[in-house]
Design a protein around this motif. Structure first.
Motif, mmCIF file in Angstrom:
data_model
loop_
_atom_site.group_PDB
_atom_site.id
_atom_site.type_symbol
_atom_site.label_atom_id
_atom_site.label_comp_id
_atom_site.label_asym_id
_atom_site.label_seq_id
_atom_site.Cartn_x
_atom_site.Cartn_y
_atom_site.Cartn_z
ATOM 1 N N LEU A 219 0.823 -1.206 0.000
ATOM 2 C CA LEU A 219 0.000 0.000 0.000
ATOM 3 C C LEU A 219 0.861 1.263 0.000
ATOM 4 O O LEU A 219 0.555 2.244 -0.687
ATOM 5 N N ALA A 220 1.962 1.243 0.773
ATOM 6 C CA ALA A 220 2.845 2.410 0.820
ATOM 7 C C ALA A 220 3.473 2.677 -0.543
ATOM 8 O O ALA A 220 3.555 3.826 -0.999
ATOM 9 N N TYR A 221 3.930 1.612 -1.218
ATOM 10 C CA TYR A 221 4.527 1.795 -2.536
ATOM 11 C C TYR A 221 3.497 2.241 -3.571
ATOM 12 O O TYR A 221 3.797 3.037 -4.469
ATOM 13 N N ARG A 222 2.279 1.711 -3.482
ATOM 14 C CA ARG A 222 1.257 2.107 -4.450
ATOM 15 C C ARG A 222 0.905 3.585 -4.307
ATOM 16 O O ARG A 222 0.618 4.252 -5.305
ATOM 17 N N GLU A 223 0.941 4.070 -3.098
ATOM 18 C CA GLU A 223 0.676 5.498 -2.912
ATOM 19 C C GLU A 223 1.794 6.338 -3.513
ATOM 20 O O GLU A 223 1.550 7.392 -4.104
ATOM 21 N N LEU A 224 3.033 5.857 -3.368
ATOM 22 C CA LEU A 224 4.177 6.600 -3.895
ATOM 23 C C LEU A 224 4.315 6.455 -5.404
ATOM 24 O O LEU A 224 4.694 7.403 -6.099
ATOM 25 N N LEU A 225 4.020 5.252 -5.937
ATOM 26 C CA LEU A 225 4.241 4.939 -7.349
ATOM 27 C C LEU A 225 2.946 4.389 -7.962
ATOM 28 O O LEU A 225 2.839 3.198 -8.262
ATOM 29 N N PRO A 226 1.955 5.223 -8.172
ATOM 30 C CA PRO A 226 0.633 4.727 -8.598
ATOM 31 C C PRO A 226 0.627 4.074 -9.971
ATOM 32 O O PRO A 226 -0.288 3.307 -10.280
ATOM 33 N N ARG A 227 1.607 4.326 -10.822
ATOM 34 C CA ARG A 227 1.615 3.760 -12.170
ATOM 35 C C ARG A 227 2.544 2.560 -12.314
ATOM 36 O O ARG A 227 2.695 2.017 -13.419
ATOM 37 N N THR A 228 3.167 2.132 -11.217
ATOM 38 C CA THR A 228 4.112 1.011 -11.245
ATOM 39 C C THR A 228 3.458 -0.230 -10.653
ATOM 40 O O THR A 228 2.849 -0.153 -9.584
ATOM 41 N N PRO A 229 3.566 -1.395 -11.299
ATOM 42 C CA PRO A 229 3.029 -2.622 -10.701
ATOM 43 C C PRO A 229 3.756 -2.957 -9.388
ATOM 44 O O PRO A 229 4.978 -3.163 -9.389
ATOM 45 N N ILE A 230 3.013 -2.981 -8.302
ATOM 46 C CA ILE A 230 3.564 -3.337 -6.988
ATOM 47 C C ILE A 230 2.973 -4.694 -6.609
ATOM 48 O O ILE A 230 1.766 -4.812 -6.379
ATOM 49 N N VAL A 231 3.794 -5.705 -6.588
ATOM 50 C CA VAL A 231 3.351 -7.085 -6.418
ATOM 51 C C VAL A 231 3.789 -7.586 -5.048
ATOM 52 O O VAL A 231 4.932 -7.356 -4.633
ATOM 53 N N ARG A 232 2.889 -8.268 -4.371
ATOM 54 C CA ARG A 232 3.211 -8.803 -3.040
ATOM 55 C C ARG A 232 3.398 -10.310 -3.120
ATOM 56 O O ARG A 232 2.472 -11.052 -3.411
ATOM 57 N N ILE A 233 4.617 -10.769 -2.872
ATOM 58 C CA ILE A 233 4.930 -12.195 -2.792
ATOM 59 C C ILE A 233 5.802 -12.391 -1.552
ATOM 60 O O ILE A 233 6.886 -11.807 -1.460
#
Length: 402
Positions: free
Chosen positions: A173-187
């Motif tokens: 969630l923190a990365y998505r807020e910072l980088l809204p256009r970048t795929p942030i994947v949780r594994i």
């Protein structure tokens, strides 16, 4: 497919190294062409077992010249490279020579997948890797833990990645807020299943990690001391090495816990130590995804942990498979330890559920996610937000909206 991982020091000891070795071995076992590039080499052999099908390529061999290549913070300002910000936790490694070696390696790649594993390496990859390489950044810590210069560079350059892979829902969630256009994947990291469960026969609390400020052992020792007043038979064993050893030893003495709290150093028998204990304590001020805690849960150990950012709360369901207390609250951690020390039935019940949760982090559950992600990236397919999001899965509780 060709997969290249880059580690700072593949010959060292640490959770990231072990995790990447496991990933690389799993990909090699599936028939892929896998290499690990170690930025520096300071030992003759790796400390963890590595699948022989994985090539290990050191970039800068420092076995004979560590002093020349890592001269410390006083010389860092003069010799440092230009791409790694000062706030990066391993910034002192990146002299001009070392940084150039990484730049030369990533810029020479012309195809396949490049996986970098810490902010310093991620930033070099983002700025210097070839255009035809699929770039994947891993974050084994969490965004909020980094100093401002590092976060500023992450915000500026990480949108060049094809995907950023994180361990926890909170970090996603923190990365998505910072980088809204970048795929942030949780594994999450994979943890091998335990072969032996705790029988709850020994009054031993175990903790493990580098003896550094982050791990909060200076908070755990007085917390144990408070709980142990009511349970004189219990002992605390802390496994790991690091720069805080002397200070922690002084704290043990000043708390009157000599003989009851032991700094055990490193061990190659961590599985046996966990199976022979009855409680696992996690006192970190911040975490990525605490692998040893999950390993302890796999041995049916109940966990008493600070609900620090991030990690423990993504794994543990309070009062079900562990006890979570407010971050850095020594009294609350002492109370949680006291409860577990005094109630074997509680330990057995929580431990049984903890073992069930840990099974969700087995390699056969996690590694297919990596292969699927890499295949989608190579095929230039949209990254679907389906990784590690099934709320019914015992290890996917990060989706519960903490």
């Amino acid at each position: 497919m060709k997969i290249r991982y880059v580690l700072l020091h593949a010959y060292g000891v640490g959770g990231t190294i072990r995790t990447v070795f496991n990933q690389a071995g799993a990909m090699a076992a599936l028939g892929h062409d896998v290499e690990i590039a170690s930025v520096v080499r300071r030992r003759a052999k790796p400390q963890f077992a590595l699948d022989p099908r994985v090539r290990l390529a050191p970039l800068v061999d420092q076995r004979e010249s560590v002093a020349a290549d890592s001269l410390g913070r006083k010389v860092w300002r003069r010799l440092r490279g230009k791409l790694v910000p000062r706030g990066e936790f391993a910034a002192e490694y990146f002299t001009e020579r070392v940084e150039k070696a990484v730049i030369d390696y990533v810029s020479a790649l012309s195809d396949g997948i490049l996986v970098t594993t810490r902010p310093a390496l991620n930033l070099i990859s983002a700025r210097r890797a070839g255009k035809h390489v699929v770039r994947v950044a891993q974050d084994h810590m969490n965004l909020d833990a980094y100093p401002e210069p590092v976060r500023a560079d992450i915000a500026r350059y990480y949108d060049r990645f094809d995907a950023v892979v994180v361990l926890t829902r909170g970090n996603q969630l923190a990365y998505r807020e910072l980088l809204p256009r970048t795929p942030i994947v949780r594994i999450p990291n994979a943890v091998h299943p335990a072969e032996r469960m705790s029988a709850q026969e020994h009054p031993v609390v175990v903790a493990a990690g580098r003896l550094v400020w982050q791990k909060g052992f200076d908070l755990l020792i007085p917390a144990f001391g408070q709980a142990a007043r009511r349970h004189p038979e219990w002992r605390l064993r802390i496994f790991g090495s690091g720069p805080k050893k002397e200070r922690l030893a002084e704290l043990i003495e000043s708390e009157g816990l000599t003989g009851r709290v032991s700094l055990m150093g490193r061990t190659g028998r961590m599985a046996e130590e966990l199976a022979g204990a009855s409680i696992y304590a996690l006192s970190s001020r911040f975490e990525g995804l605490p692998m040893v805690m999950i390993e302890a849960m796999g041995h049916a150990l109940p966990v008493a942990a600070f609900d620090c950012p991030t990690g423990p709360g993504d794994v543990v369901t309070p009062e079900v498979d562990g006890l979570l207390v407010p971050p850095q609250d020594v009294g609350a951690l002492a109370a949680a330890l006291d409860r577990l020390m005094g109630d074997r039935e509680l330990r057995l019940r929580i431990g049984e559920r903890a073992a069930r949760t840990a099974r969700g982090y087995a390699p056969e559950a996690v590694m297919p996610m990596w292969e699927d992600l890499f295949s989608e990236l190579l095929a230039h397919e949209p990254i679907m937000d389906t990784y590690w999001t099934d709320p019914s899965h015992p290890a996917r509780r990060g989706s519960r909206g903490r």
